[in-house]
Design an enzyme around this catalytic site. Structure first.
Site, PDB file in Angstrom:
ATOM      1  CE  LYS A  54      -3.542  -2.080   2.151  1.00 39.89           C
ATOM      2  NZ  LYS A  54      -4.162  -2.722   3.454  1.00 39.89           N
ATOM      3  CD  GLN A  98      -3.330  -3.903   7.008  1.00 42.05           C
ATOM      4  OE1 GLN A  98      -2.904  -3.333   5.989  1.00 42.05           O
ATOM      5  NE2 GLN A  98      -4.190  -5.329   6.753  1.00 42.05           N
ATOM      6  CG  ASP A 121     -10.075   0.140   5.055  1.00 43.25           C
ATOM      7  OD1 ASP A 121     -10.289  -0.367   3.701  1.00 43.25           O
ATOM      8  OD2 ASP A 121      -9.245  -0.226   6.109  1.00 43.25           O
TER       9      ASP A 121
END
Ligand code: NDP
Length: 296
Positions: A54, A98, A121
């Site tokens: 990422k 994460q 997200d």
């Protein structure tokens, strides 16, 4: 006849090129650089790989990439303090924590501490509510990537029977919402579903998001159906480490009309959608019109 392979890797390259174009325009016309902060707690090897990937791709499209790597035993209060700091940082437009988090941290609490506007997200309860009521939201990256590939392949999804296998908050449920939004008839299957083979056999579209290597065999698939394999499973075969999906590619690709490979299907699309969401968040934060044509 063998299924058409839906090339998520090539699709993701096209999205990243568009993202890079929007980033360049934001810089040139407004002097703004979109910024994405990724927070990793602990040293889970798979998470480390995702976070590296990422960070690299964020920088490649010209965005600011910030990584915060915290010890596995980080106190919840310290993690929340970091999120608060990122929420208030004007140079950060997207925040991603994460998952999974170490067991002592409350995942819901942490996710809901992220400002909804920076929740790239799309897991914050506000964004979940907006998505499920059909309002403008941050859409979770993996389901968004799947939807884009489906729209690209089918054009309209209206009226198609879709079966989503898996009901997690991060993949299965938002995937079902998106398909419903596109007027599919949606069934969500899970570990308690009876006669799952029969349920899946009715589907024009199958989304497998289970986390069980090669669980879906070819004889569950209606001939000509489109199969999107979200699974990423690391297995050992013939003495070698291998990545496989939740679908048995060999048998399913004999029956399906189209299929995403693993690797090279959903995975690259997920990161591309994360970058797209960050650019969108940046435009919204600065009161600018939203970048067009980036996502579905
Ligand atoms: P979860 O473990 O959170 O959810 C798995 C779901 O599968 C659950 O709803 C579970 O049902 C269901 N399930 C488990 N066993 C069966 C079974 N035998 N039959 C039917 N349903 C079953 O996983 P995630 O949703 O987080 O991830 C799913 C997969 O997708 C994983 O392989 C993960 O690595 C991958 N993934 C890939 C991403 C990408 O970018 N490509 C991003 C995110 C995830 P129940 O609720 O009843 O327990």
């Amino acid at each position: 006849m063998a299924a058409t392979v839906i090339d998520g890797k090539a699709f993701a390259v096209r999205i990243r090129e568009k993202v890079a174009g929007h980033v360049a325009r934001l810089k040139e016309e407004h002097g703004i650089t979109p910024g994405l902060a990724v927070v990793l707690v602990g040293e889970d090897p798979a998470s480390q790989v995702y976070v590296r990937s990422k960070g690299k791709q964020t920088a490649e499209v010209g965005m600011k990439s910030v990584e915060h790597k915290l010890d596995v035993d980080t106190a919840e209060a310290d993690l929340l303090a970091l999120i608060d700091q990122l929420n208030n940082d004007p140079e950060i437009h997207g925040i991603l924590v994460q998952l999974p988090l170490p067991k002592h941290l409350d995942e819901d609490l942490v996710i809901n501490a992220i400002s909804p506007a920076k929740d790239v997200d799309g897991f914050h309860i506000s964004n979940v509510g907006l998505l499920s009521t059909g309002q403008k939201s941050m859409v979770p990256c993996t389901p968004l990537g799947c939807l884009m590939m489906l729209r690209d392949h089918h054009g309209s999804l209206s009226g198609l029977n879709a079966v989503v296998i898996g009901r997690s908050n991060i993949v299965g449920k938002p995937m079902a919402q998106l398909l419903l939004g596109d007027s599919c008839t949606v069934t969500i299957a899970h570990s308690r579903t009876k006669d799952i083979a029969d349920v899946v056999r009715r589907a024009d579209i199958v989304i497998a998001a289970v986390g069980r290597p090669e669980m879906v065999p070819g004889d569950w698939i209606k001939p000509g159906a489109t199969v999107i394999d979200v699974g990423i499973n690391r297995i050992e075969r013939d003495g070698k480490n291998k990545l496989v999906g939740d679908v048995d590619y060999a048998s399913v690709s004999e029956v399906a009309g189209a299929i995403t490979p693993v690797p090279g299907g959903v995975g690259p699309m997920t990161i591309a959608c994360l970058l797209a969401n960050t650019v969108t968040a940046c435009a919204r934060a600065n009161g600018l019109s939203e970048p067009e044509g980036l996502t579905a």
